[in-house]
Enzyme design. Structure first.
Site: not given
Length: 404
Positions: A337-338, A340-342
């Protein structure tokens, strides 16, 4: 044109959807016009704002990228759907998942600040704008979820035109909420009566008004009178502490406002897109928070990353302890998830922070079962909400990149 970013967008969208609304109030639906209106709105969203006629006189690279991407995903999904009946191969499943997420991975790598000087060269060469487009993450999530459900056998039928309609559904195209194929098709097949559609229309108008309040009034005021001044005070502890509160509130009202717009315009099509927020700052613990915050994304990661990681480790009997496997699955879930944010450090740190909080809270739950609290009342519940709120807002401070 950014969806829900200007009043012009709302005006154009409502004009385009006026026949949809009139037919809906009559208890009817035109699938042909629904498709046509979607095409019009997609062209408007992905066309250049530098040209006349609301920006639709110019075929932008984002629009070309979006069309190519849709064709890419349709080919992958339909090929896998047709071949699955012959052989349910795990290797084949892994290949189609990799192919499905490949465009998103390329965009994330190219956009990463880790590339330094080469990032500038790539941007100047138009690589990012050619490969990526607004909302590529959320469209990818839809495709991956669909492929997983096909493998599980929970989807019994995939129709070509329904698939295109699902992936390119314009109200949620840029930032969700993330719908599920089965739920979307169920709503699309059922034509509401005039009375039912009238209720949907009333809810849509209410959500639009609430969205304007959240995004264009409250979030704007927080940005102007709290975030902007506090940005100059980040060298002090007090400045960062206040910025943590302001930024957290801004994130909620801005994104919740957008989500309300997306849900409202979905309702105009008769599609009940799921809610994205449910009073997240009233959460009593970190698990409760993720059941309230950006729920469609949270549930997507739960079903597609956490549950499948845990199932795979359990099936392969990688570890004897079920708790250890669950903790590893949580760690993988929030790390991805982290990422995915960048690929920036603060995004990855944000993901790991929440993973550690989940694991820590799991141990606390086990301890609490063995040592039941002697008293629980409204005061202890309020205290748990306050504590959870501060852990969450500190996470948003990490996410903002302003902690250090």
């Amino acid at each position: 044109m950014i969806p829900y970013g200007t009043f012009t967008f709302f005006l154009i969208a409502l004009i385009v959807l006026l026949p949809v609304i009139i037919l809906g109030l009559m208890g009817k639906r035109s699938y042909i016009y629904n498709g046509l209106s979607t095409v019009i709105m997609v062209v408007i969203i992905f066309s250049s704002h530098k040209h006349n006629l609301f920006g639709i006189s110019y075929i932008s690279t984002q629009l070309v990228s979006f069309i190519i991407y849709i064709i890419w995903q349709i080919c992958i999904i339909m090929t896998y759907w047709k071949s699955k009946a012959r052989r349910n191969s795990f290797a084949k499943f892994v290949v189609v998942i990799i192919l499905s997420i490949l465009p998103l991975v390329l965009v994330k790598i190219i956009q990463s600040s880790w590339l330094g000087h080469y990032q500038v060269i790539l941007h100047e060469s138009k690589v990012v704008s050619f490969i990526g487009f607004l909302g590529i993450s959320y469209v990818t999530f839809k495709s991956v979820q669909l492929l997983m459900e096909i493998r599980d056998g929970s989807i019994k039928e995939v129709k070509f035109w329904k698939l295109i309609q699902f992936i390119s559904f314009f109200p949620t195209i840029s930032s969700g909420p993330i719908d599920r194929y089965k739920r979307f098709v169920k709503d699309d097949k059922k034509v509401p009566t005039g009375g039912e559609y009238n209720d949907l229309l009333i809810k849509a108008v209410h959500y639009i008004m609430m969205g304007f309040l959240y995004k264009y009034i409250i979030a704007y005021l927080i940005q102007k009178f709290a975030i902007a001044p506090l940005t100059l005070e980040l060298t002090t502890f007090t400045g960062k502490w206040l910025y943590m509160y302001a930024y957290s509130m801004y994130l909620f009202f801005d994104f919740a406002g957008y989500s309300l717009f997306a849900i409202a315009f979905s309702y105009l099509y008769g599609v009940k897109t799921p809610e994205n927020f449910n009073q997240p700052f009233k959460a009593k613990n970190i698990k409760d928070f993720w059941n309230r915050w950006h729920m469609t994304l949270s549930f997507w990661f739960r079903d597609c990353i956490y549950m499948r990681s845990l199932f795979y480790m359990s099936k392969k009997r990688m570890f004897k302890s079920q708790l250890l496997m669950s903790n590893i699955a949580f760690f993988i879930n929030f790390f991805i998830m982290g990422v995915w944010h960048g690929l920036e450090v603060h995004y990855i740190a944000y993901g790991l922070y929440h993973g550690l909080m989940f694991i820590g809270y799991g141990y606390y739950e086990r301890w609490k079962k063995q040592h039941p609290p002697k008293w629980q009342n409204k005061f202890t519940q309020a205290l748990s909400i306050v504590i959870t709120f501060h852990f969450v807002t500190f996470g948003f401070l990490i996410f903002s990149g302003k902690l250090f």
